[in-house]
Design a protein around this motif. Structure first.
Motif, PDB file in Angstrom:
ATOM      1  N   ALA A   1     129.897  84.863  92.313  1.00 14.82           N
ATOM      2  CA  ALA A   1     130.218  86.267  92.594  1.00 14.82           C
ATOM      3  C   ALA A   1     130.565  86.500  94.056  1.00 14.82           C
ATOM      4  N   ASP A   2     129.963  85.713  94.954  1.00 10.48           N
ATOM      5  CA  ASP A   2     130.144  85.914  96.393  1.00 10.48           C
ATOM      6  C   ASP A   2     131.152  84.950  97.022  1.00 10.48           C
ATOM      7  N   ALA A   3     131.907  84.237  96.211  1.00  9.16           N
ATOM      8  CA  ALA A   3     132.821  83.220  96.746  1.00  9.16           C
ATOM      9  C   ALA A   3     133.794  83.803  97.766  1.00  9.16           C
ATOM     10  N   ASP A   4     134.260  85.031  97.535  1.00 11.18           N
ATOM     11  CA  ASP A   4     135.239  85.623  98.445  1.00 11.18           C
ATOM     12  C   ASP A   4     134.660  85.909  99.824  1.00 11.18           C
ATOM     13  N   ILE A   5     133.430  86.450  99.863  1.00  8.76           N
ATOM     14  CA  ILE A   5     132.855  86.752 101.181  1.00  8.76           C
ATOM     15  C   ILE A   5     132.262  85.499 101.832  1.00  8.76           C
ATOM     16  N   ASP A   6     131.872  84.515 101.039  1.00  7.65           N
ATOM     17  CA  ASP A   6     131.366  83.266 101.614  1.00  7.65           C
ATOM     18  C   ASP A   6     132.449  82.577 102.436  1.00  7.65           C
ATOM     19  N   LYS A   7     133.713  82.748 102.057  1.00 10.93           N
ATOM     20  CA  LYS A   7     134.810  82.137 102.812  1.00 10.93           C
ATOM     21  C   LYS A   7     134.973  82.777 104.186  1.00 10.93           C
ATOM     22  N   VAL A   8     134.576  84.045 104.302  1.00 12.03           N
ATOM     23  CA  VAL A   8     134.765  84.795 105.536  1.00 12.03           C
ATOM     24  C   VAL A   8     133.630  84.560 106.526  1.00 12.03           C
ATOM     25  N   MET A   9     132.406  84.401 106.011  1.00 11.45           N
ATOM     26  CA  MET A   9     131.230  84.297 106.873  1.00 11.45           C
ATOM     27  C   MET A   9     131.009  82.857 107.351  1.00 11.45           C
ATOM     28  N   LYS A  10     130.785  82.696 108.650  1.00 11.21           N
ATOM     29  CA  LYS A  10     130.579  81.362 109.224  1.00 11.21           C
ATOM     30  C   LYS A  10     129.354  80.691 108.613  1.00 11.21           C
ATOM     31  N   ARG A  11     128.299  81.461 108.370  1.00  7.79           N
ATOM     32  CA  ARG A  11     127.049  80.890 107.859  1.00  7.79           C
ATOM     33  C   ARG A  11     127.222  80.306 106.462  1.00  7.79           C
ATOM     34  N   THR A  12     128.158  80.829 105.694  1.00  5.22           N
ATOM     35  CA  THR A  12     128.307  80.393 104.304  1.00  5.22           C
ATOM     36  C   THR A  12     129.639  79.690 104.030  1.00  5.22           C
ATOM     37  N   ALA A  13     130.436  79.488 105.063  1.00  8.39           N
ATOM     38  CA  ALA A  13     131.786  78.955 104.873  1.00  8.39           C
ATOM     39  C   ALA A  13     131.807  77.533 104.319  1.00  8.39           C
ATOM     40  N   ARG A  14     130.676  76.831 104.402  1.00  7.82           N
ATOM     41  CA  ARG A  14     130.634  75.451 103.921  1.00  7.82           C
ATOM     42  C   ARG A  14     130.066  75.336 102.505  1.00  7.82           C
ATOM     43  N   ARG A  15     129.810  76.457 101.871  1.00  6.44           N
ATOM     44  CA  ARG A  15     129.340  76.407 100.494  1.00  6.44           C
ATOM     45  C   ARG A  15     130.445  75.861  99.584  1.00  6.44           C
TER      46      ARG A  15
END
Length: 314
Positions: free
Chosen positions: A83-97
């Motif tokens: 569900a959060d794939a779109d915002i994970d791409k934007v955030m540095k903390r989650t960009a490596r998920r």
């Protein structure tokens, strides 16, 4: 190099790379489940089970409940990543998920999360009771639909109400032993419920620009540092008071640790708030890291106190 030699070399390279690809794929699927989050959730389930029957708990039941809880948490976290794939791409903390880097197809991740979620229900139903299985399903549904899809992107109070999902392992653990939900389980739920905002907001203060860029109204990205740290302080007090509400069902060991650890946690929260009021540089990560230790210490003390069945204070 001859054509035959190049062909043999290419074949050898392909065979050598296969194990690495398999390993990377497995690691990507494991990363979807957020193992560190699962560890913290399971730490709270064991003490709840021990307290439910003051140490007289079948080890196999504990193991089976932990497996079911792990499947439920893994399923919920995986669906959250989808569900959060779109915002994970934007955030540095989650960009490596995994989904942010497209190392796992979204469709495969969705199926993986659903299989884990359904598996958790049937596992808990089979090894403990129907109530535990139902609570697991409710937890997953609440985390995915209420927190991730409804609250997270719409209100700065997202983690306050969404944090209820993280409180459910104690309810599942208690129900696995007793088949019911009683007041100590509700108090343990309250402890984690009040603990979640200061824990999460302390981390969010460090990454507030990330949340702002992703359009997620996490409190630190939409409020002043003074307001955020005051809210952290208030919820820290509520957390400590909730731990003391459990004293009537526990012994002197838990009571002593809850008082000492609570004082320590409050000092850290007061220091953060006072530092902001004085205009000093904010160091919220210290509170975030120590909040993990606080919760672990309190619940480990509860587990030991219950396992050795110390006489209750009242």
């Amino acid at each position: 190099m001859s054509i035959r030699e190049r062909h043999l070399s290419s074949g050898s390279s392909s065979r050598d790379g296969a194990p690495k690809r398999i390993r990377n794929t497995l690691l990507a699927y494991i990363a979807l489940t957020k193992p560190r989050v699962i560890e913290l959730l399971l730490v709270t389930a064991i003490p709840a089970m021990l307290l439910a029957n003051r140490g007289v708990v079948d080890p196999l039941l504990i193991l089976n409940t932990l497996v079911g809880g792990m499947l439920a948490a893994a399923g919920a976290n995986t669906l959250n990543c989808v569900a959060d794939a779109d915002i994970d791409k934007v955030m540095k903390r989650t960009a490596r998920r995994p989904l942010a880097r497209a190392t796992v197809p979204t469709r495969h991740a969705l199926v993986f999360g659903l299989v884990l979620s359904v598996g958790s229900f049937f596992w808990l139903w089979w090894t403990s009771n129907l109530l535990s299985g139902v609570l697991a399903v409710v937890t997953i549904a609440f985390y995915v639909f209420v927190y991730t899809l409804l609250l997270k992107r719409r209100t700065s109070q997202n983690v306050v109400w969404g944090g209820a999902a993280g409180c459910m392992p104690v309810m599942i653990g208690w129900s696995a032993v007793t088949g019911t939900i009683q007041w100590p389980a509700l108090v343990m739920f309250a402890i984690i419920f009040f603990w979640t905002p200061p824990h999460t907001w302390a981390l969010a203060m460090r990454y507030k620009d990330d949340y702002a860029a992703a359009g997620v109204p996490m409190l630190p990205s939409v409020a002043t540092e003074k307001h955020v740290t005051l809210q952290i302080l208030i919820y820290t007090w509520l957390t400590v008071l909730a731990t003391l509400a459990l004293v009537p069902a526990t012994g002197w060991l838990y009571t002593g640790v809850a008082l000492l650890a609570g004082a320590w946690f409050l000092v850290m929260a007061h220091q953060l708030y006072a530092g902001v009021r004085r205009g000093e540089p904010v160091k919220p990560l210290r509170l975030f890291l120590q909040s993990n230790n606080y919760l672990a210490v309190v619940f480990c003390a509860l587990a030991v106190d219950s396992a050795i069945a110390l006489p209750t204070v009242f």
